[in-house]
Design a protein around this motif. Sequence first.
Motif, PDB file in Angstrom:
ATOM      1  N   UNK A   1       0.819  -1.217   0.000  1.00 15.18           N
ATOM      2  CA  UNK A   1       0.000   0.000   0.000  1.00 15.18           C
ATOM      3  C   UNK A   1       0.847   1.259   0.000  1.00 15.18           C
ATOM      4  N   UNK A   2       1.947   1.237   0.769  1.00 11.27           N
ATOM      5  CA  UNK A   2       2.808   2.414   0.847  1.00 11.27           C
ATOM      6  C   UNK A   2       3.433   2.724  -0.511  1.00 11.27           C
ATOM      7  N   UNK A   3       3.956   1.682  -1.171  1.00 17.06           N
ATOM      8  CA  UNK A   3       4.589   1.883  -2.473  1.00 17.06           C
ATOM      9  C   UNK A   3       3.575   2.340  -3.515  1.00 17.06           C
ATOM     10  N   UNK A   4       2.393   1.740  -3.467  1.00 12.42           N
ATOM     11  CA  UNK A   4       1.335   2.116  -4.418  1.00 12.42           C
ATOM     12  C   UNK A   4       0.921   3.572  -4.212  1.00 12.42           C
ATOM     13  N   UNK A   5       0.741   3.964  -2.942  1.00 11.42           N
ATOM     14  CA  UNK A   5       0.352   5.339  -2.634  1.00 11.42           C
ATOM     15  C   UNK A   5       1.417   6.336  -3.033  1.00 11.42           C
ATOM     16  N   UNK A   6       2.700   6.010  -2.762  1.00 13.97           N
ATOM     17  CA  UNK A   6       3.790   6.915  -3.136  1.00 13.97           C
ATOM     18  C   UNK A   6       3.881   7.054  -4.654  1.00 13.97           C
ATOM     19  N   UNK A   7       3.664   5.947  -5.371  1.00 15.14           N
ATOM     20  CA  UNK A   7       3.700   5.996  -6.835  1.00 15.14           C
ATOM     21  C   UNK A   7       2.620   6.908  -7.365  1.00 15.14           C
ATOM     22  N   UNK A   8       1.449   6.759  -6.811  1.00 14.72           N
ATOM     23  CA  UNK A   8       0.326   7.567  -7.258  1.00 14.72           C
ATOM     24  C   UNK A   8       0.604   9.058  -7.023  1.00 14.72           C
ATOM     25  N   UNK A   9       1.105   9.371  -5.825  1.00 16.37           N
ATOM     26  CA  UNK A   9       1.369  10.774  -5.506  1.00 16.37           C
ATOM     27  C   UNK A   9       2.480  11.331  -6.384  1.00 16.37           C
ATOM     28  N   UNK A  10       3.496  10.523  -6.657  1.00 16.21           N
ATOM     29  CA  UNK A  10       4.595  10.982  -7.506  1.00 16.21           C
ATOM     30  C   UNK A  10       4.077  11.297  -8.908  1.00 16.21           C
ATOM     31  N   UNK A  11       3.245  10.403  -9.442  1.00 18.24           N
ATOM     32  CA  UNK A  11       2.675  10.645 -10.762  1.00 18.24           C
ATOM     33  C   UNK A  11       1.799  11.893 -10.751  1.00 18.24           C
ATOM     34  N   UNK A  12       1.087  12.090  -9.642  1.00 20.81           N
ATOM     35  CA  UNK A  12       0.264  13.295  -9.514  1.00 20.81           C
ATOM     36  C   UNK A  12       1.113  14.558  -9.591  1.00 20.81           C
TER      37      UNK A  12
ATOM     38  N   UNK B   1      -7.058   5.140  -8.545  1.00 19.30           N
ATOM     39  CA  UNK B   1      -5.972   5.504  -7.634  1.00 19.30           C
ATOM     40  C   UNK B   1      -5.559   6.955  -7.843  1.00 19.30           C
ATOM     41  N   UNK B   2      -5.474   7.358  -9.092  1.00 18.74           N
ATOM     42  CA  UNK B   2      -5.090   8.732  -9.397  1.00 18.74           C
ATOM     43  C   UNK B   2      -6.188   9.710  -9.024  1.00 18.74           C
ATOM     44  N   UNK B   3      -7.436   9.267  -9.128  1.00 20.44           N
ATOM     45  CA  UNK B   3      -8.564  10.134  -8.788  1.00 20.44           C
ATOM     46  C   UNK B   3      -8.685  10.340  -7.278  1.00 20.44           C
ATOM     47  N   UNK B   4      -8.289   9.337  -6.500  1.00 23.25           N
ATOM     48  CA  UNK B   4      -8.555   9.347  -5.060  1.00 23.25           C
ATOM     49  C   UNK B   4      -7.619  10.253  -4.276  1.00 23.25           C
TER      50      UNK B   4
ATOM     51  N   UNK C   1      -4.545  18.586  -7.070  1.00 28.26           N
ATOM     52  CA  UNK C   1      -5.811  18.826  -7.747  1.00 28.26           C
ATOM     53  C   UNK C   1      -5.732  18.666  -9.256  1.00 28.26           C
ATOM     54  N   UNK C   2      -4.589  19.026  -9.844  1.00 31.85           N
ATOM     55  CA  UNK C   2      -4.531  18.992 -11.309  1.00 31.85           C
ATOM     56  C   UNK C   2      -4.651  17.572 -11.864  1.00 31.85           C
ATOM     57  N   UNK C   3      -4.106  16.583 -11.142  1.00 30.58           N
ATOM     58  CA  UNK C   3      -4.221  15.196 -11.599  1.00 30.58           C
ATOM     59  C   UNK C   3      -5.630  14.676 -11.375  1.00 30.58           C
TER      60      UNK C   3
ATOM     61  N   UNK D   1     -17.025   7.256  -6.391  1.00 33.43           N
ATOM     62  CA  UNK D   1     -18.009   8.224  -5.894  1.00 33.43           C
ATOM     63  C   UNK D   1     -17.410   9.203  -4.890  1.00 33.43           C
ATOM     64  N   UNK D   2     -16.694   8.695  -3.898  1.00 36.42           N
ATOM     65  CA  UNK D   2     -16.135   9.555  -2.850  1.00 36.42           C
ATOM     66  C   UNK D   2     -15.240  10.656  -3.387  1.00 36.42           C
ATOM     67  N   UNK D   3     -14.224  10.331  -4.200  1.00 39.03           N
ATOM     68  CA  UNK D   3     -13.363  11.393  -4.756  1.00 39.03           C
ATOM     69  C   UNK D   3     -14.129  12.397  -5.621  1.00 39.03           C
ATOM     70  N   UNK D   4     -15.108  11.917  -6.384  1.00 37.81           N
ATOM     71  CA  UNK D   4     -15.888  12.843  -7.221  1.00 37.81           C
ATOM     72  C   UNK D   4     -16.720  13.786  -6.359  1.00 37.81           C
ATOM     73  N   UNK D   5     -17.248  13.275  -5.252  1.00 34.91           N
ATOM     74  CA  UNK D   5     -18.003  14.139  -4.337  1.00 34.91           C
ATOM     75  C   UNK D   5     -17.091  15.192  -3.713  1.00 34.91           C
ATOM     76  N   UNK D   6     -15.843  14.819  -3.439  1.00 30.01           N
ATOM     77  CA  UNK D   6     -14.893  15.797  -2.906  1.00 30.01           C
ATOM     78  C   UNK D   6     -14.628  16.900  -3.927  1.00 30.01           C
ATOM     79  N   UNK D   7     -14.468  16.516  -5.183  1.00 34.70           N
ATOM     80  CA  UNK D   7     -14.258  17.523  -6.231  1.00 34.70           C
ATOM     81  C   UNK D   7     -15.496  18.397  -6.387  1.00 34.70           C
ATOM     82  N   UNK D   8     -16.665  17.795  -6.229  1.00 38.08           N
ATOM     83  CA  UNK D   8     -17.910  18.549  -6.369  1.00 38.08           C
ATOM     84  C   UNK D   8     -18.026  19.634  -5.302  1.00 38.08           C
TER      85      UNK D   8
END
Length: 1004
Positions: A471-482, A505-508, A512-514, A541-548
């Motif tokens: 989970x840590x590696x996956x989360x760090x990868x996602x944030x780095x790509x963001x 993963x990228x949406x969650x 903000x730009x990613x 749904x959750x991430x989209x509601x946050x953006x909303x």
Amino acid sequence: MMAKGITTTSLISLPELFSQTILAIFDCIRAAKSVLTQMENFEKFSNYMEKITLVLKELSKSNVDDSESLRNALDILNLEVKVVKQLALECGTRNKLMISCRKILKQLENSSKEISQALSLIPLDSVDGLRISNKISRLCKDMLGAEYSPGIVEDKILEKNESGIQERNVDRCYANDLLVSVAEAVGVPDEQLASKKEFEEFKTEIEDSKLGIDTAEAPRMKQNVVLLEKADAITSYEEKAKRYLDERNSLGMQLLQPLQSFYCPITMDVMVDPVEISSGRTFERSAIERWFADGNKLCPSTSIHLDTLVLQPNKTLRQSIEEWKDRNKMITIVSIKPKLQSNEEQEVLQSLCELQDLCAEQELHREWVTFEGNIPILIGLLSAKNREIRTHALAILCILAKDSHDNKERIAKVDHAFESIVRSLARQIKESKLALQLLLELSRSSAVRDVIGTIQGCIFLVVTMLNSDDDQASGDSRELLDNLSFLHQNVIEMAKANFFKPLLQLLSAGPDNVRLLMAKTLSEIELTDHHKLSLFKDGALGPLLQLLSHDNLGMKTVAVRAFQNLSNLPQNGLLMIKEGALGPLFEILYCHSLSSPSLREQVAVVIMHLAKSTNSQEAGHEQISLLESDEDIFKLFSLVSLTGPEIQRNILQAFCEMCQSSSGRDIRAKLRQLSAVQVLVQLCEVNNQMVRTSAVKLFYCLTVDGDDISFQEHVGQRCIGTLLRIIKTLSDEEEAAAAMGIISNLPKDIQITQWLLDSGALDIIFATITDGNRNASHKKQEIESAVRALCRFTVSINREWQKKVAEAGFIPVLVQLLVSGTCLTKQNAAVSLKQFSESSTALSHPVKKTRVFICCLAAAQTGCPVHRGICTVESSFCILEANAVEPLVRILGEGDLGACEASLDALLTLIDDERLQSGCQELAKVNAIPPIIKLLSSTSTKLQEKALGALERIFRTAEMKQRYATLAQMPLVDIAQRGSGGMKSLAAKVLAQLNVLGEQSSYF
């Protein structure tokens, strides 16, 4: 509290004194509007001042007495206004970073109270007018209780500042955070030069004693200087490095042993938090607290009985211990550097472990490691063959890069640094995770991140780790790509190979730009229903509601578009309602100023989708409502009159769906209470067909169970003409079906019926029923409504209307509908035929008697066997002549209760009164009696009662009793035994007719 020694110059006239005071107040207000801090509190004070100027102007124009008390009041007011003006000038010109917030508030409160006391000196009995007197009294009261408080942001800054002063060893990150907070609060640009300039001015003012601060405030201001000097923006790297090297060079290279006083007498370890007890001895806080907790009340060193167990921090000793530790740590760090460059792997590894511990221990140590020039050495060690050496070097670089933009840039400037880090990404998991963490830290610097993506293989390796089980590696990868904003489009394309998981993963998480780009992908891509459902189930749904709910309009817009693409699936719509999507959607829809018309149109589409989901099979019996209160319904429906066609159409469609949901009855009732019918009647005439169709459909929904009053108020001849034109032109079959539905549900009012006749309704209804070219999906509904609408013209109380219907050729069509129509069509066709049949006896022409000598020459004229006269379909509306009896009998056995009851009613018109004998015979001819007997066992009590009443009449004839007594006996006995009171008695009566029960039976 009142200022002392206030006197006035007797040479100044009272009008001139008034003028001077008013001018002084205006000067104070101007100064208050130019402050750079505490703007809200100064504005509050200014509001009081503006009210006072109005009072003073009125007093100067009145006949107020020139008294010493009045002059004293004006003198005090002048004095306090000047004090606040000076305070405002200081807040506008003095260094903005560190002005004492609490001092300002205290001065404003004191001046408000002094001015309140001054106003109270004005002799109200000499004031000309009760209104001025009341104003002065109210101002006295308001200003006496005036309270000024720091804003939420300022209050947090004050707390953080106090905490930093108390904790003497706060680090650079703490100081950086505090400095940013202060700068944002008072409007200093977020730039190093601007912050440093402000800070230097503040230091100079303290040293030159220009602040005019009191004795108690001066030490605190100096402590603020010490605290903020730790921030990066205040002291440059070069300044800190020079200060470090000067101190390092003044030290020897030998570690110093701790002084005996540094040891705790209980633990015999060097103390961390030394505290002094009442005996005068010092101990480690945790150790002495345990000693007291065990019930000991003697000094551990002297055994003296302690009068109190209060602990007093020994700050001097603590500072000495910290200085000793810092000196030895500095010497240790200096000694490690040459060891890192050793050829002995074990020595290098041991030095790295020691250096890692020191870096993790304190930020100050990390600075010293950097000042010693260790970063290039650590980068070089990433090429070592020994995996443990590379791993420890990466770990130290991660620590150094964290929260330090300078160190990030310093790492990036080392030759081949990124290539070495990326190579570690492809190695074993522990090393690759550390390399990923380091790249992530580096990507948080805007000056560094652009370089990362140019390194060959970097993105590929990062995306590979995106789907890691860790989970840590996956989360760090996602944030780095963001963070790598310029690579987002490439990331999307790569993610499509394994579409959903990377996208979600990228949406969650991440910048903000990613998230914006991921949501944009969801809004544009074509998805199957299965994929839409999967996306919501897997967490979109959750991430989209946050953006909303995001403050940024662009974020809201892309979230709305994504929801527009995903919400048309009922399961998703229901989930959105349950998770609270309606609140932010309505906020966008209702806020004209903060959203564009196109965005509000898209929101309206989403709301329509959600409404549709409440009327879906998936909703089942759940009481899921889009609108909970009358106010919610009013606010949404009011937009129909205030918005453009697109929003109008979707809101009308949303209400139409809600009106047909499980809570539809309540929605319909509330809309009628809001006079929605009036609005809909107007919309039936608009040129926009889509809006008009939606309005007509909603209008139809409201007529389903509406009361007559709510429609009679708004439906006139013009509205009826409009509805009939819609049906006639047939521009939209769904709209035409809804319009016919409205016609069928209109109140059975004579005036409305006449308007319908005058507008050619019969021709339009006939065309609707007989037109075979209509779309099958709407044809049945429209025919059902048309046949129901016809019922109003066939009532037996108005034979003129009946005659028009018959002459138009409706009766044969109704008979045909008894065979081919839907259950509802058959029911209403039977109702009309029953109403026609009720008039047949009166309209049947008597048979002319023939003379004896003529009867031999011509056949005798025969009349209707039931009505005993000459009957035709168009003249007497006879259902026998229309061949309607057999179809009516067949309906009795078809099982639909409504159609069955209407058919029975029509058949029973044949056995009324004197027509009983002949009517029964006609019913027997078409075998109608057995189905009527069978109705005794119906699930409908009403049908049972009608069948029982019919049989009571039928069995009055001997022939019918003889033929059907046996068939009817058991159902009648069952009702006599188990039926309700009235039915039980009537069943017993019929059984008596059949000689099954005696007339004295207990059933009576």
